[in-house]
Scaffold this motif. Structure first.
Motif, PDB file in Angstrom:
ATOM      1  N   MET A 166       0.818  -1.206   0.000  1.00 37.02           N
ATOM      2  CA  MET A 166       0.000   0.000   0.000  1.00 37.02           C
ATOM      3  C   MET A 166       0.855   1.260   0.000  1.00 37.02           C
ATOM      4  O   MET A 166       0.502   2.266  -0.625  1.00 37.02           O
ATOM      5  CB  MET A 166      -0.954  -0.014   1.189  1.00 37.02           C
ATOM      6  CG  MET A 166      -2.080   0.992   1.062  1.00 37.02           C
ATOM      7  SD  MET A 166      -3.050   0.828  -0.461  1.00 37.02           S
ATOM      8  CE  MET A 166      -3.863  -0.760  -0.174  1.00 37.02           C
ATOM      9  N   ARG A 169       1.733   1.999  -3.505  1.00 36.46           N
ATOM     10  CA  ARG A 169       0.636   2.578  -4.275  1.00 36.46           C
ATOM     11  C   ARG A 169       0.437   4.060  -3.959  1.00 36.46           C
ATOM     12  O   ARG A 169       0.184   4.869  -4.859  1.00 36.46           O
ATOM     13  CB  ARG A 169      -0.647   1.785  -4.014  1.00 36.46           C
ATOM     14  CG  ARG A 169      -0.579   0.362  -4.532  1.00 36.46           C
ATOM     15  CD  ARG A 169      -1.830  -0.419  -4.203  1.00 36.46           C
ATOM     16  NE  ARG A 169      -1.757  -1.771  -4.737  1.00 36.46           N
ATOM     17  CZ  ARG A 169      -2.734  -2.671  -4.630  1.00 36.46           C
ATOM     18  NH1 ARG A 169      -3.857  -2.351  -3.992  1.00 36.46           N
ATOM     19  NH2 ARG A 169      -2.590  -3.884  -5.137  1.00 36.46           N
ATOM     20  N   VAL A 170       0.532   4.413  -2.677  1.00 37.88           N
ATOM     21  CA  VAL A 170       0.395   5.824  -2.322  1.00 37.88           C
ATOM     22  C   VAL A 170       1.548   6.629  -2.908  1.00 37.88           C
ATOM     23  O   VAL A 170       1.348   7.725  -3.464  1.00 37.88           O
ATOM     24  CB  VAL A 170       0.303   5.998  -0.797  1.00 37.88           C
ATOM     25  CG1 VAL A 170       0.297   7.473  -0.416  1.00 37.88           C
ATOM     26  CG2 VAL A 170      -0.935   5.305  -0.247  1.00 37.88           C
ATOM     27  N   GLU A 174       1.518   9.907  -5.468  1.00 39.07           N
ATOM     28  CA  GLU A 174       2.103  11.189  -5.086  1.00 39.07           C
ATOM     29  C   GLU A 174       3.282  11.593  -5.965  1.00 39.07           C
ATOM     30  O   GLU A 174       3.554  12.795  -6.119  1.00 39.07           O
ATOM     31  CB  GLU A 174       2.536  11.140  -3.618  1.00 39.07           C
ATOM     32  CG  GLU A 174       1.363  11.008  -2.642  1.00 39.07           C
ATOM     33  CD  GLU A 174       1.783  11.097  -1.186  1.00 39.07           C
ATOM     34  OE1 GLU A 174       2.999  11.237  -0.911  1.00 39.07           O
ATOM     35  OE2 GLU A 174       0.893  11.028  -0.314  1.00 39.07           O
TER      36      GLU A 174
END
Length: 266
Positions: A166, A169-170, A174
């Motif tokens: 995760m 993915r963040v 960004e």
């Protein structure tokens, strides 16, 4: 295809196994390579020798992710020595083999520090440099099939690898505007010292429960990492690539073939 980023890569935990194979694969693609290790200095020097054999000039640093804030500074040290940074491969990791009900908090935290806190801080350092350069870059995080599938006795490892998925993915969301891609590679059982095996070609037929009935070779994982680190993968971000010989497809079918309850016990 975005190929403006620095031809400099840092591979953490590159003293053996997947990290070693990745360092060599990136050197063969023309990257200068920074090699980190925790305890195995001789292994790191062997990786450096193989990198030099490709015509590149490696740099080596000790890197103890049980103290992740201090360890992350190595990213800047290597980037300064090598003259930039275009690719970070967060490969270094550790595991556990203990039921959660018997696990102390210190042990839980030590695994999370190495497998999640360390990759976050190293990626943060690397991405800041890539953003400042304005030339983009690549971050590849080595997770595991256990980013998705649980394993008895490996609670903190599974939690960390799921968190790293995760986090990837963040970061992908960004950093996309800066020309930086972030992806994960999730190996299954690979024949490396971490899985209690040697860095050698795995024997076909030795894992009958896998569709491809053998462990993987570290170079097979490295080839996927090298693709994601290269310009041809410029439109791939936020993805996980499983390199597992089909292991993760075997859940219901594999479970129905078990003839005992031994899997319940460590």
């Amino acid at each position: 295809m975005n190929d403006t980023y620095d031809k400099v890569a840092i591979v953490t935990g590159a003293d053996s196994g997947i990290g070693k194979a990745t360092a060599v694969a990136l050197a063969e693609q023309g990257f200068e390579v920074g090699v980190t290790y925790h305890r195995d200095k001789d292994g790191a020097e062997e990786t450096a020798r193989l990198v030099r054999a490709t015509g590149r000039a490696p740099a080596v640093r000790q890197h103890d992710l049980t103290d992740p804030e201090r360890a992350a500074a190595v990213v800047d040290e290597l980037a300064d020595e090598l003259g930039g940074l275009g690719v970070l491969v967060n490969n270094a990791g550790t595991g556990s083999h203990e039921p959660l009900l018997e696990m102390g908090y210190d042990r839980w935290r030590s695994v999370l520090a190495v497998d999640l806190d360390g990759p976050f801080l190293c990626a943060q350092r690397a991405a800041r440099r890539m953003v400042a350069s304005g030339r983009g870059g690549r971050v590849v995080n080595i997770t595991s099939v256990h980013e998705e599938y649980p394993k008895m006795g490996s609670g903190p490892y599974c939690a960390a690898k799921g968190g790293l998925r995760m986090l990837s993915r963040v970061l992908a969301l960004e950093l996309a505007e800066h020309g930086i891609t972030v992806n994960a590679v999730a190996p299954g059982e690979i024949a490396t010292p971490m899985t209690g095996q040697e860095d050698m070609p795995p024997q076909t037929g030795s894992r009958p429960g896998n569709p491809i009935p053998r462990p993987g070779d570290a170079r097979e994982v490295a080839a996927v990492v090298a693709f994601l680190a290269g310009p041809a993968a410029s439109y791939v971000t936020g993805a996980t690539v499983f390199v597992d010989g089909g292991m993760t497809m075997m859940g219901p079918q594999g479970a129905s073939a078990l003839g005992s309850s031994d899997w319940r016990y460590l």
